[in-house]
Design a protein around this motif. Structure first.
Motif, PDB file in Angstrom:
ATOM      1  N   ARG A 147       0.829  -1.220   0.000  1.00 35.22           N
ATOM      2  CA  ARG A 147       0.000   0.000   0.000  1.00 35.22           C
ATOM      3  C   ARG A 147       0.858   1.264   0.000  1.00 35.22           C
ATOM      4  O   ARG A 147       0.392   2.321  -0.383  1.00 35.22           O
ATOM      5  N   PRO A 182      -1.365  -7.613   4.130  1.00 34.82           N
ATOM      6  CA  PRO A 182      -2.382  -8.276   4.951  1.00 34.82           C
ATOM      7  C   PRO A 182      -3.669  -7.455   4.964  1.00 34.82           C
ATOM      8  O   PRO A 182      -3.626  -6.223   4.972  1.00 34.82           O
ATOM      9  N   PRO A 242       4.854  -4.206   9.083  1.00 35.28           N
ATOM     10  CA  PRO A 242       5.136  -5.474   9.773  1.00 35.28           C
ATOM     11  C   PRO A 242       5.942  -6.443   8.905  1.00 35.28           C
ATOM     12  O   PRO A 242       6.588  -7.351   9.427  1.00 35.28           O
TER      13      PRO A 242
HETATM   14  S1  SF4 Z   1       1.873  -4.512   5.063  1.00 31.78           S
HETATM   15 FE1  SF4 Z   1       0.793  -2.799   6.029  1.00 31.78          FE
HETATM   16  S2  SF4 Z   1       2.407  -1.292   6.540  1.00 31.78           S
HETATM   17 FE2  SF4 Z   1       3.293  -2.752   5.038  1.00 31.78          FE
HETATM   18  S3  SF4 Z   1       2.958  -1.772   3.034  1.00 31.78           S
HETATM   19 FE3  SF4 Z   1       1.216  -3.151   3.389  1.00 31.78          FE
HETATM   20  S4  SF4 Z   1      -0.362  -1.827   4.331  1.00 31.78           S
HETATM   21 FE4  SF4 Z   1       1.607  -0.750   4.490  1.00 31.78          FE
END
Ligand code: SF4
Length: 315
Positions: A147, A182, A242
């Motif tokens: 994201r 996730p 994470p």
């Molecule tokens: S796992 Fe969570 S923090 Fe990492 S890029 Fe995807 S949405 Fe962003």
């Protein structure tokens, strides 16, 4: 050359992941998404991102008769961080300039391939050609786009440099990645100091501290996000992710932190001469910001006494 042999060559170049995509036109959905991103002004003043659309759309316009795009990921995940009250440099700038390091490694790969494939031609790209590198990385199965718009390599996170070899060799294509963030995770969106990340996996460079501290030229204007202690780049989204926890640090010697950079203080930077800047940063990605850029950023930092830990450490 079979896949095992190519894997051995790629791994010995230091790649933590690699794959092959067929050299062909970028699909229309990805292309339209990119065009929308540009037409909405998200590229800020990076006009170069809108140049050479024919090459960007099809790597065969970069290298005639190209058949394959080899994509490789090289980790720069750091084994340690700067002190929290130091002027903060992006992790990717801790070691030597990746343009030089990744290119040298891919040149060695290309020369090994050249020994086997008589007459093959190669074009090595390390952020140096108008390729949609994350698109090709997904196609080549190297990772998926998170994201925060970074490529995430499963097991190695997003702190990876990408490099590509466009070649006339017809290699078997890898299976494209189908990974994704996730469900429900929005830690990077919440961590971004400038609110630059949208839920649609796009980043607005006008609000991104990485763009503002490195690429933006001229004075900062009212309404721009606060730098905090970030003098060059920003890792807030990567620090919050994470998928960047519990992973091994880079083992590429050139990407290990430079002691000269890691120990810099505000006053060291304030008193840098052009010669000293050059001696510390001539083989560092930081040279892109130039001394004038670092000094401008320094003057916009939150003073050490008022800073506390960087915002990503508070998450
Ligand atoms: S796992 Fe969570 S923090 Fe990492 S890029 Fe995807 S949405 Fe962003």
């Amino acid at each position: 050359m079979n896949t095992e042999q190519l894997d051995s060559i790629m791994r010995s170049s230091g790649a933590v992941a690699w794959g092959v995509a067929t050299a062909e036109s970028v699909d229309s959905e990805a292309w339209e998404r990119r065009e929308r991103w540009i037409s909405d002004g998200n590229n800020a003043r990076m006009d170069y991102l809108d140049r050479y659309p024919d090459v960007r759309r099809d790597p065969r316009n970069l290298l005639e008769e190209a058949r394959s795009v080899i994509v490789a990921a090289y980790s720069y995940y750091p084994s340690r961080r700067q002190p929290a009250d130091a002027p903060q440099f992006a992790w990717y700038a801790y070691g030597r300039d990746y343009h030089e390091v990744v290119r040298a490694r891919l040149e060695r790969v290309a020369s090994r391939l050249d020994e086997v494939y008589d007459g093959a031609r190669f074009r090595i790209c390390v952020d140096t050609a108008p390729l949609m590198e994350r698109y090709w990385a997904v196609k080549a199965g190297v990772g998926f786009v998170g994201r925060n718009a970074q490529l995430i390599v499963p097991g190695h996170g997003s702190a990876c440099f990408l490099g590509e070899i466009v070649t006339t060799i017809p290699l078997p294509a890898s299976t494209p990645s189908e990974g994704a963030c996730p469900d429900g995770c929005d830690l990077c969106i919440r961590a971004c100091p400038g609110g630059a990340i949208s839920r649609e996996c796009t980043v607005d460079a006008r609000r991104c501290l990485s763009y503002l501290t490195i690429e933006h030229r001229g004075a900062f204007t009212d309404g721009m996000p606060q730098l905090g202690r970030r003098i060059y780049g920003c890792d807030a989204c990567q620090s919050a992710c994470p998928l960047n926890r519990g992973i091994s640090p880079t083992d590429i010697p050139e990407f290990l932190p430079s002691e000269a950079l890691m120990s810099l203080t505000d006053s060291d930077i304030a008193t840098l001469t052009p010669e000293r800047f050059s001696s510390i940063f001539s083989h560092s990605a930081v040279k892109r910001a130039k001394l004038a850029g670092l000094l401008r950023n320094l003057s916009a930092l939150t003073p050490r006494s008022a800073a506390g830990p960087p915002s990503e450490d508070k998450i």
